[in-house]
Design an enzyme around this catalytic site. Structure first.
Site, mmCIF file in Angstrom:
data_model
loop_
_atom_site.group_PDB
_atom_site.id
_atom_site.type_symbol
_atom_site.label_atom_id
_atom_site.label_comp_id
_atom_site.label_asym_id
_atom_site.label_seq_id
_atom_site.Cartn_x
_atom_site.Cartn_y
_atom_site.Cartn_z
ATOM 1 N N ALA A 1 29.291 96.842 31.479
ATOM 2 C CA ALA A 1 29.530 98.175 32.041
ATOM 3 C C ALA A 1 31.021 98.531 32.030
ATOM 4 O O ALA A 1 31.876 97.721 31.659
ATOM 5 C CB ALA A 1 28.962 98.251 33.450
ATOM 6 N N HIS A 2 31.324 99.742 32.467
ATOM 7 C CA HIS A 2 32.681 100.297 32.455
ATOM 8 C C HIS A 2 33.655 99.440 33.277
ATOM 9 O O HIS A 2 33.317 98.947 34.339
ATOM 10 C CB HIS A 2 32.675 101.719 33.004
ATOM 11 C CG HIS A 2 32.171 101.828 34.405
ATOM 12 N ND1 HIS A 2 33.005 101.766 35.491
ATOM 13 C CD2 HIS A 2 30.927 101.978 34.888
ATOM 14 C CE1 HIS A 2 32.293 101.885 36.583
ATOM 15 N NE2 HIS A 2 31.029 102.012 36.251
#
Lengths: 340, 340, 340
Positions: free
Chosen positions: B241-242
């Site tokens: 994820a980010h």
């Protein structure tokens, strides 16, 4: 595609009742059908929908007695469910068959051959030394690497990727975004803590009648072949690692993963989000419940397991029932100790 | 590619025994090898296969004493395993190196540059302002967005997608269908219960020697960079994820996921189907067992955890052993209570 | 894109302090910002970074009193956080808006229409009978099958695949590699143990403001539609099976899966790696913890569940706490028995 109700009735050897010039162009459930749709009524539970449906036509049993007036044209047949299934198959076959010819631009290596009746979509890619059978459909942006073999009547949907040396049987379906033949995950740890890739020079073999779901990944073998045997069906987002063998007519549901070199038997049913460790063997007709983690070989045919780690599903069910009451058990145990 | 056994022997500084004009074109395991294949024998356990193998040639130890006649031509070397590994590496390098040049049509923005010795497959796309090094292979239908940087000797397989602003180091491998730089999953809840997307303007940085598996997804940072450090290896269908940071030489197996802003240390081993929550830190050399759910930071180097939620793997193993006997425990407790 | 600090200040109705001819070309966090970046300071905790930041400019509160000299040009506004959010949105909108026009080669069927202001990337494919709205961006190598409808302002990123008959609303975002409309996983077991595919003739409907993550798969309905309602946000690598309905403004995190025909309510929050079995109903505003396995319908609005199988999250938490102590419990029970 549009058909008159009379044409459908002729195909199904049924009799029309009502306006037989009405046309239909799709199939739908009786409770959802709109104008232009053909529905069916088999289960008596659904009969009330017959009198309210928006369908233009409904396939019903020849013995059905109407209790109210019906707007739709009826097609009376011996077995409505079976007739409707036949139509569904015709419909899907017609949709697939409507794709033929070659859209431009597309790419095919000089040394590759492809049989009659095929479809190659725009931006599809076929490398060198490929042998591709008849009536094969290769949708836009699909990738077929060098030295790939594909049997007759196989469909490769948009953007599926087959690495070099993959072998695909006849009557297979590979859905969009599936990747077949990517490198196995093999790295040799070095003295300095880094990893050196182990060359992966094997391939993937899909036998006949295999189905591979969207965005599923099947890695090539380190040497030799990762094999999916005849008739097995693999859902979306499944991971099959290097040198795995999946037996015949085995079903693997979405988001499950099989680690390297494991061998799954014939006629197994593997539910969703299951993980299977590497280097084990799963007996024929094994059923594995959803989200299970299988860490040991299953030796007996017909075993049913569940849990992470997985064991006998009935025992698992009983253990889970007690698990939920653990705080009570702990309290009762404390009380017993206090009483001493 | 086809070689005579003599050519192979010269390369490995070995001696042939038997017909040295025999040719080979692939490498195989001794127990599976067919005509045209070269195998090796290192582990004495496999010696019986030497007398039955279909291989055209087999690499054996210079000290091996034959117990029966052998059909294959032998190549005698000091260390058969090491010689075979060398050949595997040559083989894979040769396959990759055979891809050079530019297939048409392909797309490259006017303001982008690419170094010598590269391969660009048909229907590959390179946007504007990209800087791409030497000996880079970009397979068909791969997508390189604007402002992307790629180091030397990196391979981007078919249909991999790099969003704008991605930075990729040297000697990286990105497998088919991987997506690098898609938006982080950030949505601000509104008063009416709907969600408003939070703009994601960061990027992804892969340092040198990183491997990304097929159909893996790595989201860009909200601002700044999602980073995979030097030498880390990520398997298929993994989600990063980010704003995540994965340290150096860390291995993440298939179908695992790391949530936003978590930081994974160096030299960690994360097994398959693991989930790691957001905003935590995992110490160097942590090992996480398959299907674990990690909900807290791991602070001590070399920790081994397992379970969902994960804790010490030995304690987890002991707890699981008792879990399976919970119905017995419950019964025994009932009996004790009854005795009161 | 490059702007002077004065231009930014005018946009935000702020006042500059320092060199207002300085230019900025990106946005960054104050603690990570470099030359050319614009940062903001809202939380007083971060004030020390103001005096050390490499940012060329920083948005600060009009009431901030400087404690040391600052290198960056300041833009003073009423609410720095809100001003910065506004800029982030401008920035992302500008990046998207910069993509217009048609890159060649790309493919569009004769009978399809597309509205004004669109972008079609090279190697993108649009089949026949498609109706595509205005300001739609279709990135390179995206695939739009026949009879697809897409509303205004929707973005389809590189290599996303929409099967025939898919319906997409306005203001949707579909990320790279997502597959919408692949066949549902339906196979009828035959007497000989093989499986026959059940034709899948339905479609997928995404209503307005839906977000679909990278490499996510959404299967078409067997008949009728698989539906994702207005405003729902689906992360990467999620599986949505045939005939599922996801309500409005529901969020599904990465690697979760929903099995066939289940109905998820409005405003639900489903964490990562969750599995939901088929044919169940999940009430509005349900929250499901990470890695949960949901095997039964959730009937009450606002329920929070966790675990595999999932039940009340507080009870689950308590049961897990005892689970870890199971070996102690077992020992204590043995001791009690021995005392008898």
């Amino acid at each position: 595609m549009e058909f008159t109700v009379q044409q459908i009735a002729d195909l199904l050897q049924g009799k029309t009742e009502g306006d037989n010039s009405v046309t239909v162009r799709t199939l739908a459930k009786i409770e959802e059908a709109q104008t232009g749709a053909l529905a069916f009524l088999s289960n008596p539970k659904y009969e009330p929908y017959l009198y309210t449906t928006g369908a233009s036509a409904v396939i019903v049993s020849e013995s059905l007695e109407l209790k109210k007036p019906v707007n739709a044209t009826l097609i009376r047949v011996t077995d409505p469910y079976s007739s409707f299934s036949t139509l569904l198959e015709y419909y899907q076959a017609a949709v697939l068959a409507s794709k033929t010819g070659v859209e431009q631009p597309c790419f095919i290596g000089d040394t590759s051959s492809i049989g009659e009746g095929h479809y190659r979509g725009a931006f599809s890619y076929i490398g060198n030394n490929c042998k591709i059978g008849s009536n094969v459909r290769i949708y836009p942006q699909a990738y077929i690497g060098d030295n790939v073999t594909i049997g007759d009547n196989t469909t490769i949907f948009a953007g599926a990727k087959l690495y070099a040396n993959t072998v695909v049987g006849s009557n297979c379906t590979i859905h969009a975004g599936a990747v077949i033949g990517s490198d196995g995950f093999g790295f040799a740890p070095q003295a300095d803590g880094s990893y050196k890739p182990v060359p992966q020079i094997g391939n993937v073999v899909l036998e006949d009648d295999v189905n591979v779901g969207a965005n599923t990944t099947i890695d090539c073998a380190t040497m030799g072949s990762t094999i999916i045997r005849k008739g097995s069906k693999i859902d979306n987002l499944v991971q099959i690692a290097h040198n795995v063998e999946v037996g015949q007519h085995t079903v693997i549901a979405s988001q499950s993963g099989v680690s390297g070199s494991s061998k799954i038997g014939n006629h197994c049913v593997i539910a969703g989000q299951v993980g299977i460790v590497g280097h084990i063997t799963i007996a024929d007709k094994t059923t594995i419940g959803a989200q299970s983690g299988v860490s040991k070989s299953v030796k007996e045919t017909g075993t049913i397991i569940q849990g992470s780690p997985a064991f006998d599903y009935k025992q698992n069910l009983r253990a889970i029932t007690v698990f939920r009451k653990l705080p009570d058990l702990q309290r009762e145990l404390e009380e017993l100790k206090d009483k001493k």
